[in-house]
Scaffold this motif. Structure first.
Motif, short mmCIF file in Angstrom:
data_model
loop_
_atom_site.label_atom_id
_atom_site.label_comp_id
_atom_site.label_asym_id
_atom_site.label_seq_id
_atom_site.Cartn_x
_atom_site.Cartn_y
_atom_site.Cartn_z
N THR A 33 0.84 -1.19 0.00
CA THR A 33 0.00 0.00 0.00
C THR A 33 0.88 1.24 0.00
O THR A 33 2.08 1.18 0.32
CB THR A 33 -0.91 0.03 1.23
OG1 THR A 33 -0.09 0.17 2.41
CG2 THR A 33 -1.74 -1.25 1.33
N ALA A 34 0.29 2.38 -0.33
CA ALA A 34 1.03 3.63 -0.29
C ALA A 34 1.56 3.90 1.12
O ALA A 34 2.70 4.35 1.28
CB ALA A 34 0.14 4.78 -0.76
N GLY A 35 0.75 3.59 2.13
CA GLY A 35 1.20 3.79 3.50
C GLY A 35 2.40 2.94 3.85
O GLY A 35 3.33 3.40 4.53
N GLN A 36 2.40 1.68 3.41
CA GLN A 36 3.54 0.81 3.66
C GLN A 36 4.81 1.31 2.97
O GLN A 36 5.90 1.23 3.52
CB GLN A 36 3.22 -0.61 3.21
CG GLN A 36 2.19 -1.32 4.08
CD GLN A 36 1.71 -2.62 3.48
OE1 GLN A 36 1.65 -2.79 2.24
NE2 GLN A 36 1.35 -3.58 4.33
N ASP A 65 -2.95 4.16 -8.39
CA ASP A 65 -2.68 5.29 -7.50
C ASP A 65 -1.29 5.89 -7.72
O ASP A 65 -0.81 6.65 -6.88
CB ASP A 65 -2.80 4.83 -6.03
CG ASP A 65 -1.72 3.82 -5.64
OD1 ASP A 65 -1.12 3.19 -6.54
OD2 ASP A 65 -1.47 3.66 -4.43
N LEU A 66 -0.65 5.58 -8.86
CA LEU A 66 0.75 5.98 -9.04
C LEU A 66 0.97 7.49 -8.95
O LEU A 66 1.90 7.92 -8.27
CB LEU A 66 1.28 5.42 -10.37
CG LEU A 66 2.76 5.67 -10.63
CD1 LEU A 66 3.63 5.13 -9.50
CD2 LEU A 66 3.18 5.05 -11.97
N PRO A 67 0.18 8.34 -9.61
CA PRO A 67 0.43 9.78 -9.46
C PRO A 67 0.36 10.25 -8.01
O PRO A 67 1.22 11.02 -7.56
CB PRO A 67 -0.68 10.42 -10.31
CG PRO A 67 -1.02 9.38 -11.32
CD PRO A 67 -0.90 8.07 -10.59
N ASP A 68 -0.64 9.78 -7.26
CA ASP A 68 -0.74 10.16 -5.85
C ASP A 68 0.44 9.61 -5.05
O ASP A 68 0.95 10.29 -4.15
CB ASP A 68 -2.05 9.64 -5.25
CG ASP A 68 -3.27 10.36 -5.81
OD1 ASP A 68 -3.12 11.51 -6.27
OD2 ASP A 68 -4.37 9.77 -5.77
N LEU A 69 0.88 8.38 -5.39
CA LEU A 69 2.02 7.81 -4.69
C LEU A 69 3.29 8.63 -4.95
O LEU A 69 4.07 8.89 -4.03
CB LEU A 69 2.23 6.36 -5.14
CG LEU A 69 3.45 5.64 -4.57
CD1 LEU A 69 3.37 5.54 -3.05
CD2 LEU A 69 3.59 4.24 -5.18
N ARG A 74 7.48 12.08 -3.18
CA ARG A 74 8.22 13.31 -3.45
C ARG A 74 8.24 14.20 -2.22
O ARG A 74 9.28 14.76 -1.85
CB ARG A 74 7.56 14.04 -4.63
CG ARG A 74 8.20 15.37 -5.00
CD ARG A 74 9.53 15.16 -5.66
NE ARG A 74 9.96 16.37 -6.34
CZ ARG A 74 11.20 16.61 -6.67
NH1 ARG A 74 12.15 15.75 -6.38
NH2 ARG A 74 11.54 17.72 -7.30
N GLU A 75 7.09 14.35 -1.56
CA GLU A 75 7.01 15.19 -0.37
C GLU A 75 7.87 14.61 0.76
O GLU A 75 8.61 15.34 1.43
CB GLU A 75 5.55 15.32 0.09
CG GLU A 75 5.34 16.22 1.28
CD GLU A 75 3.88 16.38 1.65
OE1 GLU A 75 3.60 16.81 2.78
OE2 GLU A 75 3.03 16.06 0.80
N ALA A 105 4.34 15.88 -13.79
CA ALA A 105 3.60 16.90 -13.04
C ALA A 105 3.40 16.50 -11.58
O ALA A 105 3.31 17.36 -10.70
CB ALA A 105 2.25 17.16 -13.71
N ALA A 106 3.34 15.18 -11.32
CA ALA A 106 3.17 14.69 -9.95
C ALA A 106 4.45 14.77 -9.14
O ALA A 106 4.41 14.61 -7.92
CB ALA A 106 2.65 13.26 -9.97
N GLY A 107 5.59 14.98 -9.81
CA GLY A 107 6.84 15.11 -9.09
C GLY A 107 7.93 14.15 -9.50
O GLY A 107 9.02 14.15 -8.93
#
Length: 221
Positions: A33-36, A65-69, A74-75, A105-107
């Motif tokens: 998951t993104a959280g993991q 969910d790749l752009p959000d990931l 990146r952050e 654009a997502a980073g």
């Protein structure tokens, strides 16, 4: 030399490479998951001083969910003083119009695309028709989007006669780096390693010639 953090996010893939070292892991292990993934990045004690973070699979571009990931990684990377975020990919999904630009654009800053031979050898090794054309188009779309491009190649016995042609293709793309790997006796290659894994004595001179040709054009190899 600054190092990169390599985060493997899962093993799902849209290729079925004859030399794949991951074998049956795509069926045996669930996708992270993104959280993991973010927890794994935060837990790495050596993360400070790294130049970038590689996100890899399997084939990571299959994640919806790749752009959000990428935005989240990146952050987190910036908070840890890490400047770059890259994808290791077979490039097929990135052949779609605007796919690479959307990830930029997502980073996303870097992309490593796999080319394992000229067409049709690449398609034979990946066991997916049209995968070479899609990978090549994906690489060009990434460059058009302003992403720093690497080419990754797994060296197999069947590639050696065609290695000069692959080098010509790479030189035309002008990637930042062309990285070579030798196929390993594990995963999908385990039962046919004598057909896939080149003997070092046969590999050495063609590989040195390939590296010299790339470096003569200013491409790291």
């Amino acid at each position: 030399m600054a190092h990169w953090i390599d985060l493997r996010t899962g093993y799902r893939c849209n290729n079925r490479c004859r030399f794949c070292s991951q074998g049956d892991l795509r069926d045996a292990r669930p996708e992270a998951t993104a959280g993991q993934i973010l927890d794994a990045l935060a837990a790495l004690p050596a993360r400070h001083g790294a130049e970038g973070v590689w996100l890899a699979g399997g084939e990571i571009t299959l994640r919806p969910d790749l752009p959000d990931l990428i935005r989240a990684v990146r952050e987190a990377a910036r908070a840890a003083g890490i400047a770059r975020v890259g994808l290791q990919t077979n490039g097929r999904v990135l052949a779609a119009p605007l796919a690479a630009a959307g990830l930029k654009a997502a980073g996303l800053t870097d992309v490593a695309i796999s080319l394992h031979g000229p067409e049709p050898l690449h398609d034979f090794l990946t066991r997916e028709r049209d995968s070479f054309r899609q990978a090549l188009l994906g690489a060009r779309r990434c460059q058009q989007a302003g992403l720093r491009l690497q080419i990754h190649t797994v060296l197999t016995r069947s590639l050696l006669p065609s290695l000069p042609e692959l080098v010509r293709i790479s030189r035309a793309l002008r990637p930042h780096l062309h990285r070579f790997y030798v196929a390993r006796m594990r995963g999908s290659a385990q039962d046919r390693w004598e057909m896939l894994i080149p003997r070092f004595g046969l590999l050495q001179e063609p590989l040195l010639e390939a590296i010299r040709a790339l470096m003569a054009d200013g491409i790291a190899a």
